[in-house]
Scaffold this motif. Sequence first.
Motif, short mmCIF file in Angstrom:
data_model
loop_
_atom_site.label_atom_id
_atom_site.label_comp_id
_atom_site.label_asym_id
_atom_site.label_seq_id
_atom_site.Cartn_x
_atom_site.Cartn_y
_atom_site.Cartn_z
N ASP A 53 0.81 -1.21 0.00
CA ASP A 53 0.00 0.00 0.00
C ASP A 53 0.85 1.26 0.00
OD1 ASP A 53 0.91 -0.19 2.61
OD2 ASP A 53 -0.97 0.54 3.48
N ARG A 54 2.14 1.12 0.15
CA ARG A 54 3.02 2.28 0.09
C ARG A 54 3.61 2.47 -1.30
NH1 ARG A 54 5.02 3.92 5.28
NH2 ARG A 54 3.97 2.72 6.88
N ARG A 55 3.47 1.50 -2.13
CA ARG A 55 4.05 1.57 -3.48
C ARG A 55 2.99 1.82 -4.55
NH1 ARG A 55 8.64 -3.15 -3.31
NH2 ARG A 55 9.82 -2.20 -1.65
N VAL A 56 1.83 1.24 -4.38
CA VAL A 56 0.76 1.36 -5.36
C VAL A 56 -0.54 1.61 -4.63
CG1 VAL A 56 -0.56 0.17 -7.15
CG2 VAL A 56 1.90 -0.22 -6.97
N PHE A 57 -1.27 2.60 -5.03
CA PHE A 57 -2.60 2.77 -4.48
C PHE A 57 -3.52 3.20 -5.61
CE2 PHE A 57 -0.40 6.73 -3.87
CZ PHE A 57 -1.31 7.72 -4.17
N ILE A 58 -4.77 2.82 -5.48
CA ILE A 58 -5.75 3.04 -6.54
C ILE A 58 -6.83 3.97 -6.03
CG2 ILE A 58 -7.42 1.90 -8.04
CD1 ILE A 58 -5.61 -0.61 -7.80
N LEU A 59 -7.15 4.97 -6.82
CA LEU A 59 -8.18 5.93 -6.47
C LEU A 59 -9.26 5.93 -7.53
CD1 LEU A 59 -5.92 8.97 -5.51
CD2 LEU A 59 -6.99 7.35 -3.95
N ASP A 60 -10.50 6.17 -7.10
CA ASP A 60 -11.55 6.35 -8.09
C ASP A 60 -11.37 7.73 -8.72
OD1 ASP A 60 -12.70 8.30 -6.39
OD2 ASP A 60 -14.00 6.83 -5.43
N GLU A 61 -12.14 8.01 -9.76
CA GLU A 61 -11.96 9.25 -10.52
C GLU A 61 -12.10 10.50 -9.65
OE1 GLU A 61 -11.13 11.67 -13.74
OE2 GLU A 61 -10.94 9.50 -13.57
N GLU A 62 -13.09 10.51 -8.77
CA GLU A 62 -13.32 11.68 -7.93
C GLU A 62 -12.14 11.95 -6.99
OE1 GLU A 62 -16.42 13.05 -4.41
OE2 GLU A 62 -17.00 11.45 -5.77
N ARG A 63 -11.63 10.92 -6.38
CA ARG A 63 -10.51 11.09 -5.47
C ARG A 63 -9.22 11.42 -6.23
NH1 ARG A 63 -11.93 6.30 -1.20
NH2 ARG A 63 -13.49 7.49 -0.06
N TRP A 64 -9.06 10.87 -7.43
CA TRP A 64 -7.89 11.19 -8.25
C TRP A 64 -7.89 12.67 -8.61
CZ3 TRP A 64 -3.22 10.13 -9.38
CH2 TRP A 64 -2.61 10.59 -10.54
N VAL A 65 -9.05 13.21 -8.99
CA VAL A 65 -9.15 14.63 -9.33
C VAL A 65 -8.83 15.47 -8.09
CG1 VAL A 65 -10.79 16.44 -9.99
CG2 VAL A 65 -10.75 14.28 -11.24
N ALA A 66 -9.36 15.08 -6.93
CA ALA A 66 -9.09 15.83 -5.70
C ALA A 66 -7.60 15.78 -5.34
CB ALA A 66 -9.93 15.27 -4.56
N LEU A 67 -6.97 14.62 -5.50
CA LEU A 67 -5.54 14.51 -5.20
C LEU A 67 -4.72 15.40 -6.14
CD1 LEU A 67 -3.10 13.26 -3.75
CD2 LEU A 67 -3.20 11.39 -5.41
N ARG A 68 -5.03 15.35 -7.42
CA ARG A 68 -4.29 16.18 -8.38
C ARG A 68 -4.47 17.65 -8.09
NH1 ARG A 68 -4.57 14.79 -14.36
NH2 ARG A 68 -3.07 16.46 -14.29
N ALA A 69 -5.68 18.04 -7.72
CA ALA A 69 -5.94 19.45 -7.39
C ALA A 69 -5.12 19.86 -6.17
CB ALA A 69 -7.42 19.67 -7.14
N ALA A 70 -5.05 19.00 -5.17
CA ALA A 70 -4.27 19.31 -3.97
C ALA A 70 -2.79 19.41 -4.30
CB ALA A 70 -4.52 18.25 -2.90
N LEU A 71 -2.30 18.52 -5.13
CA LEU A 71 -0.89 18.54 -5.49
C LEU A 71 -0.53 19.73 -6.38
CD1 LEU A 71 -0.27 14.74 -6.20
CD2 LEU A 71 0.49 16.06 -4.20
N ASP A 72 -1.46 20.15 -7.23
CA ASP A 72 -1.21 21.25 -8.15
C ASP A 72 -1.45 22.62 -7.52
OD1 ASP A 72 -0.51 19.46 -10.12
OD2 ASP A 72 -2.49 19.47 -11.07
N ALA A 73 -2.15 22.67 -6.41
CA ALA A 73 -2.47 23.95 -5.77
C ALA A 73 -1.20 24.60 -5.23
CB ALA A 73 -3.47 23.73 -4.64
N PRO A 74 -1.16 25.93 -5.26
CA PRO A 74 0.01 26.60 -4.68
C PRO A 74 0.04 26.34 -3.18
CG PRO A 74 -1.67 28.20 -5.30
CD PRO A 74 -2.14 26.86 -5.78
N PRO A 75 1.23 26.33 -2.61
CA PRO A 75 1.31 26.07 -1.17
C PRO A 75 0.66 27.20 -0.37
CG PRO A 75 3.45 26.69 -2.04
CD PRO A 75 2.52 26.55 -3.22
N ARG A 76 0.07 26.83 0.75
CA ARG A 76 -0.52 27.83 1.64
C ARG A 76 0.60 28.50 2.42
NH1 ARG A 76 -4.34 24.38 5.23
NH2 ARG A 76 -2.42 23.22 5.17
N ARG A 77 0.40 29.76 2.72
CA ARG A 77 1.38 30.46 3.56
C ARG A 77 1.33 29.87 4.95
NH1 ARG A 77 1.16 35.87 4.74
NH2 ARG A 77 3.32 35.65 5.30
#
Length: 96
Positions: A53-77
């Motif tokens: 579970d530390r090497r491969v994890f599977i997300l449904d489409e909704e969670r994948w979109v949320a993860l990508r948005a979190a990763l792409d968002a600018p860092p909070r101050r």
Amino acid sequence: MITPRTTRSEKLDLRLTGEAKQMLQEAAAVAQKTVSEFVLESALSEARERLSDRRVFILDEERWVALRAALDAPPRRQPRLEKLFSEPSFFDPNRE
């Protein structure tokens, strides 16, 4: 079919009780393996399971979109972190 043997160059020592050793010997005999083969295969199987579970994890489409948005968002101050980094480090030889 003959399976090619791989060269094993590393060694792992293990301290255990007589009871634990006896159990491993019995289990290895039931599996028709040497104790070393049995212990190595068992340990590697457990390691693979714990690491999977530390090497491969599977997300449904909704969670994948949320993860990508979190990763792409600018860092909070982080004002407290900014303050910490603006002060001299405890390990800095030039600090006052």
